[in-house]
Design a protein around this motif. Sequence first.
Motif, mmCIF file in Angstrom:
data_model
loop_
_atom_site.group_PDB
_atom_site.id
_atom_site.type_symbol
_atom_site.label_atom_id
_atom_site.label_comp_id
_atom_site.label_asym_id
_atom_site.label_seq_id
_atom_site.Cartn_x
_atom_site.Cartn_y
_atom_site.Cartn_z
ATOM 1 N N PHE A 81 0.828 -1.195 0.000
ATOM 2 C CA PHE A 81 0.000 0.000 0.000
ATOM 3 C C PHE A 81 0.867 1.251 0.000
ATOM 4 C CE2 PHE A 81 -2.329 -3.392 2.003
ATOM 5 C CZ PHE A 81 -3.605 -3.287 1.473
ATOM 6 N N LEU A 82 0.318 2.338 -0.555
ATOM 7 C CA LEU A 82 0.972 3.644 -0.514
ATOM 8 C C LEU A 82 0.056 4.627 0.190
ATOM 9 C CD1 LEU A 82 2.363 4.031 -4.163
ATOM 10 C CD2 LEU A 82 3.565 3.187 -2.148
ATOM 11 N N THR A 83 0.650 5.579 0.888
ATOM 12 C CA THR A 83 -0.118 6.684 1.466
ATOM 13 C C THR A 83 -0.432 7.680 0.352
ATOM 14 O OG1 THR A 83 1.841 7.997 1.940
ATOM 15 C CG2 THR A 83 1.107 6.452 3.672
ATOM 16 N N ALA A 84 -1.306 8.632 0.633
ATOM 17 C CA ALA A 84 -1.628 9.666 -0.360
ATOM 18 C C ALA A 84 -0.367 10.430 -0.757
ATOM 19 C CB ALA A 84 -2.692 10.609 0.194
ATOM 20 N N GLU A 85 0.506 10.702 0.208
ATOM 21 C CA GLU A 85 1.759 11.412 -0.082
ATOM 22 C C GLU A 85 2.625 10.607 -1.047
ATOM 23 O OE1 GLU A 85 0.529 10.872 2.990
ATOM 24 O OE2 GLU A 85 0.149 12.902 3.743
ATOM 25 N N GLU A 86 2.673 9.302 -0.830
ATOM 26 C CA GLU A 86 3.468 8.432 -1.705
ATOM 27 C C GLU A 86 2.847 8.329 -3.098
ATOM 28 O OE1 GLU A 86 5.446 5.418 1.582
ATOM 29 O OE2 GLU A 86 3.353 5.103 0.976
ATOM 30 N N ILE A 92 -0.325 14.823 -9.416
ATOM 31 C CA ILE A 92 -1.577 14.632 -8.677
ATOM 32 C C ILE A 92 -1.299 15.076 -7.245
ATOM 33 C CG2 ILE A 92 -3.310 12.993 -7.883
ATOM 34 C CD1 ILE A 92 -2.599 11.230 -10.279
ATOM 35 N N SER A 93 -1.928 16.167 -6.853
ATOM 36 C CA SER A 93 -1.677 16.716 -5.523
ATOM 37 C C SER A 93 -2.495 15.992 -4.456
ATOM 38 C CB SER A 93 -2.033 18.210 -5.503
ATOM 39 O OG SER A 93 -3.444 18.374 -5.587
ATOM 40 N N LEU A 94 -2.141 16.239 -3.207
ATOM 41 C CA LEU A 94 -2.906 15.664 -2.098
ATOM 42 C C LEU A 94 -4.348 16.173 -2.117
ATOM 43 C CD1 LEU A 94 -0.274 15.882 0.776
ATOM 44 C CD2 LEU A 94 -0.913 13.888 -0.574
ATOM 45 N N THR A 134 -6.062 17.052 -4.782
ATOM 46 C CA THR A 134 -6.768 16.359 -5.859
ATOM 47 C C THR A 134 -7.191 14.974 -5.404
ATOM 48 O OG1 THR A 134 -5.634 17.594 -7.594
ATOM 49 C CG2 THR A 134 -6.543 15.446 -8.212
ATOM 50 N N LEU A 135 -6.293 14.249 -4.749
ATOM 51 C CA LEU A 135 -6.638 12.923 -4.231
ATOM 52 C C LEU A 135 -7.799 13.015 -3.239
ATOM 53 C CD1 LEU A 135 -3.080 11.397 -3.754
ATOM 54 C CD2 LEU A 135 -4.809 10.656 -5.408
ATOM 55 N N ARG A 136 -7.762 14.020 -2.383
ATOM 56 C CA ARG A 136 -8.834 14.224 -1.395
ATOM 57 C C ARG A 136 -10.171 14.486 -2.109
ATOM 58 N NH1 ARG A 136 -6.949 18.573 0.789
ATOM 59 N NH2 ARG A 136 -5.287 17.447 1.815
ATOM 60 N N ASN A 137 -10.141 15.357 -3.129
ATOM 61 C CA ASN A 137 -11.365 15.657 -3.884
ATOM 62 C C ASN A 137 -11.878 14.426 -4.609
ATOM 63 O OD1 ASN A 137 -11.417 18.347 -3.124
ATOM 64 N ND2 ASN A 137 -10.252 19.032 -4.891
ATOM 65 N N TRP A 138 -10.976 13.654 -5.207
ATOM 66 C CA TRP A 138 -11.383 12.446 -5.910
ATOM 67 C C TRP A 138 -12.039 11.452 -4.951
ATOM 68 C CZ3 TRP A 138 -6.547 11.253 -9.436
ATOM 69 C CH2 TRP A 138 -6.542 12.149 -10.514
ATOM 70 N N ARG A 139 -11.467 11.325 -3.745
ATOM 71 C CA ARG A 139 -12.070 10.407 -2.761
ATOM 72 C C ARG A 139 -13.483 10.855 -2.410
ATOM 73 N NH1 ARG A 139 -6.884 10.786 -0.402
ATOM 74 N NH2 ARG A 139 -7.703 12.027 1.319
#
Length: 74
Positions: free
Chosen positions: A6-11, A20-22, A24-29
């Motif tokens: 597994f990878l963290t959002a930062e990874e 892909i910023s943190l 963007t990942l948060r918004n996608w989730r």
Amino acid sequence: MDNRKFLTAEEVSERYRGTISLGTLRNWRAKRIGPAYVKLGKAVLYPIEELETWDHKNIVACRASKRFSINGGE
């Protein structure tokens, strides 16, 4: 024994060289789009296998140009 990694959002952001910023990942989730993830309490983890599947879904196939050939001749 489960050997999934597994990878963290930062990874994940690092994996895609910061494209892909943190945020963007948060918004996608929040919108339930983007790569699949696992949520354990407050921890968000992205299975590498799911990221690889997501990569393959986003490949853009290009057609070969008729002007240039691989052999160097025109």
